[in-house]
Design an enzyme around this catalytic site. Structure first.
Site, short mmCIF file in Angstrom:
data_model
loop_
_atom_site.label_atom_id
_atom_site.label_comp_id
_atom_site.label_asym_id
_atom_site.label_seq_id
_atom_site.Cartn_x
_atom_site.Cartn_y
_atom_site.Cartn_z
N LYS A 64 0.83 -1.21 0.00
CA LYS A 64 0.00 0.00 0.00
C LYS A 64 0.87 1.26 0.00
O LYS A 64 0.53 2.26 -0.62
CB LYS A 64 -0.93 -0.02 1.22
C1 F1P Z 1 1.86 6.05 -4.13
C2 F1P Z 1 2.01 4.62 -4.66
C3 F1P Z 1 0.74 4.08 -5.29
C4 F1P Z 1 0.92 2.66 -5.82
C5 F1P Z 1 1.54 1.70 -4.78
C6 F1P Z 1 2.62 2.35 -3.98
O1 F1P Z 1 1.19 6.08 -2.93
O2 F1P Z 1 3.04 4.64 -5.62
O3 F1P Z 1 0.35 4.88 -6.38
O4 F1P Z 1 -0.32 2.14 -6.24
O5 F1P Z 1 0.56 1.12 -3.99
O6 F1P Z 1 2.36 3.73 -3.62
P1 F1P Z 1 0.84 7.43 -2.17
O7 F1P Z 1 2.12 8.22 -2.02
O8 F1P Z 1 -0.16 8.18 -2.99
O9 F1P Z 1 0.30 6.98 -0.84
#
Ligand code: F1P
Length: 319
Positions: free
Chosen positions: A312
């Site tokens: 995540k």
């Molecule tokens: C940004 C991100 C997501 C991607 C993955 C890792 O997260 O690159 O776009 O799907 O799960 O993290 P954030 O900085 O918007 O929380």
């Protein structure tokens, strides 16, 4: 219905809650939109939207802005920065915000995590609550951060856009199974602000369904990539307002080569009208693109709650 699908189809009450007046961006010689992954795709869309609204802007991946800002803007210390992150904890993104602030740059943080490290590293926080069940794949939060970004640029987002996005989602869902049957190659085309949205559509499908997906500016597609197009292809055309007729001609060529085309705001094997101002077309189409990823994953029997190799939040030992 799986949890990811739930976060896609149940996102609109969160949009409605986010339809509040918001202060505009501070003025600066250039506004730099920064993020990683989905948040970088949103940054690209927002930079193009800002330019369209008369605010000079660029988009830069967080790590790049951290390591070599002068490669993107020579007098980078004069910039204002808008940092996007759902979690507010992505190491490179938080570090880019902190380094910008340390250099005297005004930092606006757009996030769905109010008490996050990004919020602490920002001069101003722009926040909306996202669907509580959202997991690894960014769905509702991506739409909400795009929505908030448009608001602070000065583009009015109203109930009509929410209704248009809901209708586009439903129309896409009605057609999705027949559209994707037997198809394994997905191409997303969009220009201007729709390029970032095309990239995000491709990333969603790739993350959710482990299917190779590409995104291009529409009329770039003839310049090489079209050689991959055949009866295994689905092409998603996000029609723009500059050259829709030329884009429709390209769609005809792609159909002749065997592709099935999903056209947002213009012709295709499936045509989904958006009925919103051009500046809002990407936002109105985004939930439908998220659902397409879910449907392709479903057809392959894949669980979108735990996509392969993804977490995540990407947190690193050092930035
Ligand atoms: C940004 C991100 C997501 C991607 C993955 C890792 O997260 O690159 O776009 O799907 O799960 O993290 P954030 O900085 O918007 O929380």
């Amino acid at each position: 219905m799986g949890i990811t699908e739930q976060t896609i189809v149940e996102q609109f009450p969160f949009w409605r809650a986010a339809l509040v007046p918001r202060e505009r961006l501070p003025s600066a010689p250039v506004t730099v939109f920064v993020g990683c992954g989905t948040s970088y795709n949103l940054a690209l869309a927002l930079a193009a939207s800002a330019n369209g609204a008369g605010i000079a802007a660029i988009a830069v991946p967080a790590r790049e802005w951290l390591d070599r800002p002068a490669a993107y803007w020579p007098r980078w210390q004069e910039a204002a920065v808008v940092v996007l992150s759902r979690s507010g904890e992505t190491t490179e993104t938080v570090a880019a915000a902190a380094a910008s602030r340390a250099a005297g740059i005004h930092v606006t943080g757009i996030t769905c995590a109010e008490g996050s490290s990004l919020a602490a590293a920002s001069d101003r926080v722009v926040y909306a609550e996202t669907h509580p069940k959202e997991g690894i794949v960014m769905t509702s939060s991506a739409s909400l951060m795009l929505l908030m970004g448009l608001q602070i640029i000065g583009i009015t987002v109203g109930e009509d856009v929410v209704a248009a996005a809901e209708a586009a989602l439903q129309a896409t869902d009605n057609a999705a199974d027949a559209l994707i049957a037997g198809r394994s190659h997905f191409v997303y085309l969009g220009g201007g602000a729709l390029y970032g949205v095309a990239l995000e559509g491709a990333l969603k499908l790739l993350e959710m369904s482990q299917t190779y997906a590409q995104a291009f500016h529409p009329l770039e597609y003839r310049h090489g990539p079209i050689s991959l197009m055949d009866e295994r292809t689905v092409a998603v055309m996000l029609y723009g307002d500059a050259r829709p007729d030329d884009e429709a001609v390209l769609v005809g060529e792609m159909q002749q080569k065997g592709a099935r085309v999903l056209g947002f705001g213009g012709p295709g094997d499936v045509s989904v009208p958006l009925g919103v101002a051009p500046a809002l077309a990407g936002l109105a189409a985004l939930p439908a693109l998220q659902l397409l990823g879910e449907r392709v994953a479903g057809a392959k029997g894949l669980d979108t709650v735990a996509p392969r190799h993804l977490t995540k939040v990407v947190m690193l030992a050092s930035a």
